[in-house]
Design an enzyme around this catalytic site. Structure first.
Site, PDB file in Angstrom:
ATOM      1  N   LYS A 221      17.130  23.076  52.787  1.00 25.41           N
ATOM      2  CA  LYS A 221      17.050  23.869  54.074  1.00 25.41           C
ATOM      3  C   LYS A 221      17.384  24.964  53.979  1.00 25.41           C
ATOM      4  O   LYS A 221      18.314  25.345  53.203  1.00 25.41           O
ATOM      5  CB  LYS A 221      17.068  23.000  55.319  1.00 25.41           C
ATOM      6  CG  LYS A 221      16.067  21.960  55.582  1.00 25.41           C
ATOM      7  CD  LYS A 221      14.882  22.358  56.115  1.00 25.41           C
ATOM      8  CE  LYS A 221      13.999  21.387  56.477  1.00 25.41           C
ATOM      9  NZ  LYS A 221      14.216  20.700  57.675  1.00 25.41           N
ATOM     10  N   ARG A 255      14.828  12.442  54.573  1.00 22.87           N
ATOM     11  CA  ARG A 255      13.620  12.912  53.941  1.00 22.87           C
ATOM     12  C   ARG A 255      14.152  14.010  53.001  1.00 22.87           C
ATOM     13  O   ARG A 255      14.776  14.919  53.398  1.00 22.87           O
ATOM     14  CB  ARG A 255      12.570  13.758  54.835  1.00 22.87           C
ATOM     15  CG  ARG A 255      11.434  14.356  54.683  1.00 22.87           C
ATOM     16  CD  ARG A 255      10.605  14.694  55.679  1.00 22.87           C
ATOM     17  NE  ARG A 255       9.126  15.387  55.107  1.00 22.87           N
ATOM     18  CZ  ARG A 255       9.110  16.635  54.753  1.00 22.87           C
ATOM     19  NH1 ARG A 255      10.149  17.285  54.860  1.00 22.87           N
ATOM     20  NH2 ARG A 255       8.134  17.066  54.422  1.00 22.87           N
TER      21      ARG A 255
END
Length: 286
Positions: A221, A255
């Site tokens: 991210k 995830r």
């Protein structure tokens, strides 16, 4: 207790959810699994590596070409059905915010609807309830799908995330979804700047204390990239550090793009916490 596809997982179980993108423009793999062949190979590989769940998505999260519901379904529905046929016991998740897509993938065999956009389509929870599917309830600060945050402000981002996701989870249960199949997700980077995502990571124990199973999507991210000033392809170490912190705080589903490395981190943290024995302990004992 978390229940997915008829299997029950205790609070100490940590599950790896492997990402399979059916998009030509995903931020991480740049369309590597856009075609059916590479996508199936990705599924087979992550299952062999020990992934507990595969999460199939047909639209990248970032802004880009407008993708309607029909095109989203074209990208993923038949693929979900084919994965179900080859892996009858695998937990299949689909990353979508649209109820019409959710209905189609549940009919094709999906077990979990990963609503990454915080209930933007309120009927998606109704679909989960109707089909007995699980539902991931995320915190996005009210931003619309596929939009980037801009100067969002929270008095307390953790409190906002808890109140928002718990309300979505309770609504889903009121509609008939199983409480044991609903998860909450702080949604790192979605509707947040890097400071917000770091705060959520540091205080994730407050989310796990709600009693709802927590999913985190940390892999590569931007908050990792901005923290370390690294591009997408060089964020694995930072991702794993954030994973370890979330594991210590009790997150249950992760995830990820990298299954093997994540599994090792989760097993190591679980063993340090005392909820998993070492795989092999002979030092000083033989």
């Amino acid at each position: 207790m978390l229940r997915l596809r008829g299997r029950e997982y205790g609070r100490d179980a940590a599950l790896v959810m492997a990402i399979v993108n059916r998009t030509p423009d995903s931020f991480y793999d740049r369309g590597a699994t856009w075609d059916d062949g590479p996508a199936f190979e990705r599924v087979r590989r992550v299952v062999a590596q020990g992934a507990d769940i595969v999460d199939i998505g047909g639209i990248k999260a970032a802004p880009g070409e407008e993708i309607g519901a029909d095109e989203e379904k074209r990208r993923i529905v038949d693929f979900v059905a084919a994965v179900r046929a080859e892996f009858p016991d695998l937990v299949i998740s689909v990353d979508t915010w649209r109820a019409s897509v959710g209905r189609a993938v549940c009919e094709a065999g999906a077990d979990l609807l990963n609503d990454a956009w915080g209930g933007y389509d309120p009927e998606l929870a109704e679909v989960a309830a109707e089909f007995g599917a699980g539902l991931v309830c995320t915190h996005t600060g009210g931003v619309a799908p596929r939009t980037r945050p801009h100067r969002l402000h929270y008095d307390d981002v953790v409190r906002d995330a808890i109140e928002s996701t718990v309300a979505l989870a309770e609504r889903a249960v009121s509609l008939g979804a199983s409480a044991e199949s609903v998860l909450i997700d702080p949604a790192h980077d979605f509707g947040k700047n890097t400071w917000h995502s770091l705060e959520l990571t540091r205080r994730l124990d407050e989310m796990t204390a709600t009693g709802w199973p927590v999913l985190v999507s940390l892999s590569n991210k931007d908050f990792v990239g901005e923290t370390l000033d690294l591009p997408v392809g060089e964020r694995l170490t930072g991702t794993l550090a954030a994973t370890a912190v979330c594991a210590w705080h009790g997150a249950q589903v992760y995830r990820v793009h990298e299954v093997v490395e994540t599994r090792q981190v989760l097993d190591m943290v679980a063993t340090i916490r005392g909820v998993r024995p070492p795989s092999r302990a002979v030092r000083g004992l033989a």
